[in-house]
Write a protein that holds these residues in place. Structure first.
Motif, PDB file in Angstrom:
ATOM      1  N   TYR A 240      34.859  39.420  39.437  1.00 33.14           N
ATOM      2  CA  TYR A 240      33.720  38.506  39.571  1.00 33.14           C
ATOM      3  C   TYR A 240      32.504  39.089  38.867  1.00 33.14           C
ATOM      4  CZ  TYR A 240      36.708  36.366  43.029  1.00 33.14           C
ATOM      5  OH  TYR A 240      37.776  35.770  43.634  1.00 33.14           O
ATOM      6  N   TYR A 241      31.874  38.230  38.099  1.00 35.39           N
ATOM      7  CA  TYR A 241      30.710  38.647  37.304  1.00 35.39           C
ATOM      8  C   TYR A 241      29.535  39.039  38.192  1.00 35.39           C
ATOM      9  CZ  TYR A 241      26.745  38.294  34.143  1.00 35.39           C
ATOM     10  OH  TYR A 241      25.606  38.547  33.436  1.00 35.39           O
TER      11      TYR A 241
ATOM     12  N   ASN B 190      41.109  40.082  41.641  1.00 35.16           N
ATOM     13  CA  ASN B 190      40.261  39.155  40.897  1.00 35.16           C
ATOM     14  C   ASN B 190      38.976  39.858  40.499  1.00 35.16           C
ATOM     15  OD1 ASN B 190      41.770  36.665  40.993  1.00 35.16           O
ATOM     16  ND2 ASN B 190      41.380  36.700  43.194  1.00 35.16           N
TER      17      ASN B 190
ATOM     18  N   LYS C 198      36.478  38.268  30.835  1.00 29.49           N
ATOM     19  CA  LYS C 198      37.082  38.732  32.087  1.00 29.49           C
ATOM     20  C   LYS C 198      38.599  38.859  31.968  1.00 29.49           C
ATOM     21  CE  LYS C 198      35.838  36.639  36.028  1.00 29.49           C
ATOM     22  NZ  LYS C 198      35.865  35.571  37.035  1.00 29.49           N
TER      23      LYS C 198
ATOM     24  N   ASP D 150      38.407  28.868  34.942  1.00 29.06           N
ATOM     25  CA  ASP D 150      38.886  30.014  35.704  1.00 29.06           C
ATOM     26  C   ASP D 150      39.909  30.786  34.864  1.00 29.06           C
ATOM     27  OD1 ASP D 150      40.980  28.254  35.661  1.00 29.06           O
ATOM     28  OD2 ASP D 150      40.962  27.819  37.806  1.00 29.06           O
TER      29      ASP D 150
ATOM     30  N   ARG E 273      33.623  32.990  46.705  1.00 28.03           N
ATOM     31  CA  ARG E 273      33.241  34.008  45.707  1.00 28.03           C
ATOM     32  C   ARG E 273      33.021  33.390  44.336  1.00 28.03           C
ATOM     33  NH1 ARG E 273      33.642  39.447  47.168  1.00 28.03           N
ATOM     34  NH2 ARG E 273      34.981  39.848  48.961  1.00 28.03           N
ATOM     35  N   GLU E 274      33.918  32.446  44.007  1.00 22.85           N
ATOM     36  CA  GLU E 274      33.799  31.774  42.703  1.00 22.85           C
ATOM     37  C   GLU E 274      32.499  30.973  42.622  1.00 22.85           C
ATOM     38  OE1 GLU E 274      36.854  29.222  40.433  1.00 22.85           O
ATOM     39  OE2 GLU E 274      37.858  29.851  42.273  1.00 22.85           O
TER      40      GLU E 274
ATOM     41  N   GLU F 152      29.734  33.338  42.061  1.00 21.84           N
ATOM     42  CA  GLU F 152      29.816  33.876  40.707  1.00 21.84           C
ATOM     43  C   GLU F 152      29.265  32.890  39.682  1.00 21.84           C
ATOM     44  OE1 GLU F 152      33.627  33.949  38.731  1.00 21.84           O
ATOM     45  OE2 GLU F 152      33.178  35.921  37.869  1.00 21.84           O
TER      46      GLU F 152
END
Ligand SMILES: [Zn+2]
Length: 224
Positions: free
Chosen positions: A161-162, A159, A141, A213, A119-120, A123
């Motif tokens: 995520y953009y 979490n 964020k 992060d 996911r990161e 993103e």
């Protein structure tokens, strides 16, 4: 260079074996379609040819957006982080790979990141494609995620995520159950944050930090 390895996968449901392509290195100039598949999630997805069930397959990946001189390394094993950091810093040892060749040539102009989840990785690509600075996004964020958790204590582990959707800037809220919904980024918040920290952050492409992060944002905001 892109690098693809074929792997045999046995379906845990029906037992059928099939072939899965692991794209351990994706070069967006040579394989632009792989970027699309990465962003849609299908690059990490195996579909059983017999029963049709799909599985998420985890493997490390070097994402190289060559046209923009961006490299993002998705590291699966914590212990590999140091090796990637050393390579990003220019300490190659005897290793000679696609990464080291590029690093030797274009070292200083590249933007390097290390991420710890699929996911990161997606993103980061979305953030850079939007022309945004991922450090500013992480700071915004952090503030929004704390506000969300204050209102909904059960979301403390979630979490964010953009995501940009229909011209709106959002964060998708994700916890262990999956995506729960979205929170909008208030208008002007990104720009205000960027203005506020402009003189405090080094150049985006300086090789001072590779992991941007929540932990980085906590430190930058003086909360740690
Ligand atoms: Zn199956």
């Amino acid at each position: 260079m892109s690098m693809c390895e074929k792997e045999e996968i046995q379906c845990p449901v029906c037992g059928t074996t099939g072939e899965f392509e692991m794209w351990k290195s994706v070069n967006t100039v040579l394989n632009p379609e792989k970027k699309e598949q990465l962003l849609s999630g299908s690059l990490f997805q195996y579909i059983c040819p017999h029963c049709g069930k799909s599985y998420n397959i985890d493997y490390p990946m070097l994402y190289h957006q060559m046209e923009d001189q961006i490299m993002i390394y998705y590291v699966v094993q914590e212990e590999d982080i140091q090796m990637v950091e050393e390579q990003f810093r220019g300490d190659f040892g005897s290793a000679e790979s696609e990464l080291t060749k590029v690093l030797k040539k274009d070292m200083d102009s590249y933007l390097y990141r290390i991420v710890g989840s699929q996911r990161e990785l997606m993103e980061k690509i979305r953030i850079f494609d939007a022309g945004k600075d991922d450090r500013i996004v992480e700071l915004v964020k952090h503030i929004i995620s704390d506000a969300v958790a204050d209102k909904n204590p059960d979301l403390r582990d979630a979490n964010l995520y953009y995501l940009e959707e229909d011209g709106e800037f959002l964060f998708v809220v994700v916890n262990s159950k999956g995506a729960l919904g979205t929170v909008p980024i208030p208008k002007g918040m990104y720009e205000d944050m960027a203005e506020g920290v402009r003189d405090k952050l080094p150049d985006l492409r300086s090789r001072s930090e590779f992991r941007i992060d929540r932990a980085w944002a906590s430190k930058a905001l003086g909360m740690e």
